[in-house]
Motif scaffolding. Structure first.
Motif, PDB file in Angstrom:
ATOM      1  N   LEU A  14      88.183 -57.618  82.424  1.00 17.36           N
ATOM      2  CA  LEU A  14      89.021 -58.070  81.311  1.00 17.36           C
ATOM      3  C   LEU A  14      90.485 -57.718  81.561  1.00 17.36           C
ATOM      4  O   LEU A  14      91.381 -58.544  81.340  1.00 17.36           O
ATOM      5  CB  LEU A  14      88.551 -57.433  80.001  1.00 17.36           C
ATOM      6  N   LEU A  15      90.730 -56.499  82.027  1.00 16.64           N
ATOM      7  CA  LEU A  15      92.107 -56.087  82.294  1.00 16.64           C
ATOM      8  C   LEU A  15      92.669 -56.818  83.513  1.00 16.64           C
ATOM      9  O   LEU A  15      93.828 -57.243  83.513  1.00 16.64           O
ATOM     10  CB  LEU A  15      92.169 -54.573  82.498  1.00 16.64           C
ATOM     11  N   LYS A  16      91.848 -56.975  84.527  1.00 12.73           N
ATOM     12  CA  LYS A  16      92.301 -57.670  85.740  1.00 12.73           C
ATOM     13  C   LYS A  16      92.684 -59.117  85.435  1.00 12.73           C
ATOM     14  O   LYS A  16      93.599 -59.676  86.049  1.00 12.73           O
ATOM     15  CB  LYS A  16      91.207 -57.633  86.809  1.00 12.73           C
ATOM     16  N   SER A  17      91.992 -59.718  84.460  1.00 11.43           N
ATOM     17  CA  SER A  17      92.254 -61.125  84.143  1.00 11.43           C
ATOM     18  C   SER A  17      93.637 -61.346  83.539  1.00 11.43           C
ATOM     19  O   SER A  17      94.124 -62.481  83.485  1.00 11.43           O
ATOM     20  CB  SER A  17      91.186 -61.651  83.181  1.00 11.43           C
ATOM     21  N   LEU A  18      94.297 -60.273  83.085  1.00 14.01           N
ATOM     22  CA  LEU A  18      95.635 -60.409  82.502  1.00 14.01           C
ATOM     23  C   LEU A  18      96.700 -60.657  83.564  1.00 14.01           C
ATOM     24  O   LEU A  18      97.774 -61.187  83.260  1.00 14.01           O
ATOM     25  CB  LEU A  18      95.998 -59.141  81.718  1.00 14.01           C
ATOM     26  N   VAL A  19      96.400 -60.270  84.799  1.00 11.72           N
ATOM     27  CA  VAL A  19      97.379 -60.394  85.881  1.00 11.72           C
ATOM     28  C   VAL A  19      97.651 -61.870  86.162  1.00 11.72           C
ATOM     29  O   VAL A  19      96.727 -62.676  86.319  1.00 11.72           O
ATOM     30  CB  VAL A  19      96.875 -59.690  87.153  1.00 11.72           C
ATOM     31  N   ASP A  20      98.925 -62.226  86.188  1.00 12.83           N
ATOM     32  CA  ASP A  20      99.400 -63.575  86.522  1.00 12.83           C
ATOM     33  C   ASP A  20      99.137 -64.621  85.442  1.00 12.83           C
ATOM     34  O   ASP A  20      99.354 -65.816  85.688  1.00 12.83           O
ATOM     35  CB  ASP A  20      98.808 -64.065  87.854  1.00 12.83           C
ATOM     36  N   VAL A  21      98.677 -64.224  84.256  1.00 11.56           N
ATOM     37  CA  VAL A  21      98.597 -65.195  83.156  1.00 11.56           C
ATOM     38  C   VAL A  21     100.028 -65.442  82.677  1.00 11.56           C
ATOM     39  O   VAL A  21     100.702 -64.508  82.236  1.00 11.56           O
ATOM     40  CB  VAL A  21      97.725 -64.669  81.997  1.00 11.56           C
ATOM     41  N   PRO A  22     100.503 -66.688  82.759  1.00  9.58           N
ATOM     42  CA  PRO A  22     101.926 -66.943  82.477  1.00  9.58           C
ATOM     43  C   PRO A  22     102.258 -66.881  80.991  1.00  9.58           C
ATOM     44  O   PRO A  22     101.399 -67.082  80.129  1.00  9.58           O
ATOM     45  CB  PRO A  22     102.130 -68.360  83.022  1.00  9.58           C
ATOM     46  N   GLN A  23     103.514 -66.602  80.701  1.00 10.80           N
ATOM     47  CA  GLN A  23     104.045 -66.636  79.344  1.00 10.80           C
ATOM     48  C   GLN A  23     105.382 -67.363  79.381  1.00 10.80           C
ATOM     49  O   GLN A  23     106.091 -67.322  80.391  1.00 10.80           O
ATOM     50  CB  GLN A  23     104.231 -65.221  78.786  1.00 10.80           C
ATOM     51  N   ASP A  24     105.732 -68.000  78.286  1.00  7.25           N
ATOM     52  CA  ASP A  24     107.001 -68.715  78.234  1.00  7.25           C
ATOM     53  C   ASP A  24     108.153 -67.712  78.207  1.00  7.25           C
ATOM     54  O   ASP A  24     108.151 -66.772  77.410  1.00  7.25           O
ATOM     55  CB  ASP A  24     107.053 -69.609  76.995  1.00  7.25           C
ATOM     56  N   LEU A  25     109.126 -67.921  79.064  1.00  6.77           N
ATOM     57  CA  LEU A  25     110.233 -66.976  79.185  1.00  6.77           C
ATOM     58  C   LEU A  25     111.105 -66.925  77.938  1.00  6.77           C
ATOM     59  O   LEU A  25     111.865 -65.967  77.752  1.00  6.77           O
ATOM     60  CB  LEU A  25     111.083 -67.323  80.409  1.00  6.77           C
ATOM     61  N   ILE A  26     110.998 -67.924  77.074  1.00  5.20           N
ATOM     62  CA  ILE A  26     111.767 -67.888  75.828  1.00  5.20           C
ATOM     63  C   ILE A  26     111.317 -66.717  74.964  1.00  5.20           C
ATOM     64  O   ILE A  26     112.129 -65.997  74.376  1.00  5.20           O
ATOM     65  CB  ILE A  26     111.608 -69.217  75.054  1.00  5.20           C
ATOM     66  N   TRP A  27     109.991 -66.532  74.887  1.00  7.62           N
ATOM     67  CA  TRP A  27     109.446 -65.458  74.051  1.00  7.62           C
ATOM     68  C   TRP A  27     109.092 -64.208  74.857  1.00  7.62           C
ATOM     69  O   TRP A  27     108.993 -63.122  74.304  1.00  7.62           O
ATOM     70  CB  TRP A  27     108.204 -65.961  73.303  1.00  7.62           C
TER      71      TRP A  27
END
Length: 459
Positions: free
Chosen positions: A230-243
């Motif tokens: 579960l923790l490993k799956s967070l790596v490289d999940v993108p987020q919008d740079l605006i927020w």
């Protein structure tokens, strides 16, 4: 460490051991912490030169003795609070944390006895009678150099829990593992550890560290994060740079747990819930994240994160009440910003407070998670707006007295059905009206609340 820093009961015990021809050394965390410059709390002593029968005779003079692990030569005094052990050798006989053959031998040299310990900083002894340091593996130097080093590279890998202890110490003491220790930890298989042992190591890392992210980054660096999908799956999940100008979900989560560390109150139970909630608050983004052609979005991630969070904590054998509370904080972690920005009225705030109360949480518990969430990201005009909204949320808690315990509903669904209402959305709406009236005038009996609610609904 000076004599004045050692409790009198420790010195007295060492004197009694010396009278019988033995020698008692302070060992373990109390010695390490004093070298680091931290206060020592739990005292451990290792007794040399006496056999088990001789030691037990002395211990019985102190009254209640608990045999924590007699086969391991470990005893616990209740009053005074003191853990006492005999020197021993451990030899692995399996792959598990407890799979060891133990040989108790009070004639072992200090170097032989300390060799079984995990790190050099935990392999230091102190004689409270002579004020002599016993440091065969240069642990004091390593502490001063802020380096973590295995006491014995051969035996270190025999206990898989040690890799998690290193992660914990990296976070707690902000010390760097030397290259050989990193390579040793890469070899370790954590799959044989019980969920409960992992849980308590995570608790220490999260609640005792100023920068717990250092410990989790160590797990990532050594590849040990693979044992926590579960923790490993967070790596490289993108987020919008605006927020999220800071980057992906993993980067954000690490910043959030560091921010949360500064919001701990000293209440161990609440601090643990806060820190685990911050660790898991965005796990729903793994499934919820998508690109709409303009922005990266993750609508509904707060709801989608509840189930994987609960499953993760169940795997760690976390207490059920803790799982419920952390799940609630994950579920509602966006509300402290969403309510003010949406112009919510007092009823909306009260509904949220009631839902949190059902999970054993308060509005301030949720506020702290949301504050860490927004401090744990880069700063721009959008994130600044969210922080302003959080302050409105906090002010509303005080203005509406939302951190007090709400009483049970005086009007129930059964009462409404007895008045001819059928099960469905209408009952839910009517119950909300009744709650609002009860909140405004808590002295009213159920009958009067009902009458007033029907008048409101019927105009």
């Amino acid at each position: 460490m000076v004599v004045s820093e050692v409790p009198e009961f420790v010195i007295s015990f060492a004197k009694n051991i010396a009278l019988e021809g033995g020698r008692a050394l302070c060992v373990g965390g109390s010695v390490r912490d004093r070298v680091i410059g931290l206060p020592a709390h739990d005292w451990d002593m290792e007794v040399y030169g006496l056999n088990p029968a001789q030691l037990e005779k002395i211990l019985k003079e102190y009254g209640n003795v608990v045999f924590v692990g007699k086969i391991y030569g470990v005893y616990r005094l209740i009053n005074p609070p003191l853990d006492v052990s005999l020197p021993r050798k451990d030899r692995a006989c399996g792959s598990g944390h407890k799979d060891f053959d133990v040989t108790v031998d009070s004639a072992l040299s200090f170097e032989e006895a300390f060799r079984r310990r995990d790190l050099t900083m935990n392999s230091i002894g102190y004689d409270p009678l002579t004020c002599e340091w016993v440091d065969p593996f240069q642990g004091i130097k390593d502490i001063k150099d802020k380096v973590l080093r295995a006491t014995d590279p051969v035996t270190f890998v025999e206990d898989p829990l040690r890799a998690l202890r290193v992660a914990q110490f990296v976070g707690r003491f902000e010390m760097r593992p030397d290259p050989s220790l990193i390579e040793l930890c890469k070899q370790i298989d954590l799959s044989s550890l019980s969920g409960e042992r992992v849980y308590w190591e995570f608790v220490k890392l999260l609640t005792l560290s100023r920068k717990p992210s250092l410990g989790f980054e160590f797990l990532r660096q050594t590849g040990l994060l693979r044992f926590f999908p579960l923790l490993k799956s967070l790596v490289d999940v993108p987020q919008d740079l605006i927020w999220h100008p800071e980057g992906d979900v993993w980067t954000h989560t690490m910043m959030v747990i560091d921010a949360a560390a500064g919001l701990r109150t000293g209440d161990k139970a609440k601090d643990g819930v806060l820190m685990f909630a911050c660790l898991c608050h965005d796990v729903g983004k793994v499934e919820a994240t998508y690109f709409d052609g303009v922005h990266i979005r993750s609508k509904g991630h707060e709801m989608m994160g509840v189930k994987p969070t609960q499953e993760f904590l169940e795997g760690l054998r976390a207490p059920n009440v803790v799982i419920q509370q952390i799940g609630g904080l994950v579920r509602w972690h966006l509300s402290p910003v969403a309510l003010p920005l949406g112009g919510a009225n007092v009823s909306a705030y009260r509904r949220l407070a009631r839902e949190l109360q059902k999970a054993g949480l308060s509005m301030m518990d949720l506020y702290r998670v949301a504050l860490a969430d927004h401090r744990g990201r880069g700063v721009n005009v959008h994130t600044a707006k969210s922080l302003d909204a959080l302050e409105v949320f906090k002010s509303s808690i005080e203005a509406y007295q939302l951190d007090k315990a709400f009483p049970e509903d005086k009007v129930t669904g059964g009462m409404l059905m007895s008045r001819g209402m059928k099960p469905g959305p209408e009952i839910g709406r009517m119950l909300e009206v009744c709650r609002a009236i009860q909140d405004e005038e808590p002295h009213l009996p159920a009958h009067d609340i009902l009458e007033r609610a029907f008048k409101v609904e019927c105009g």
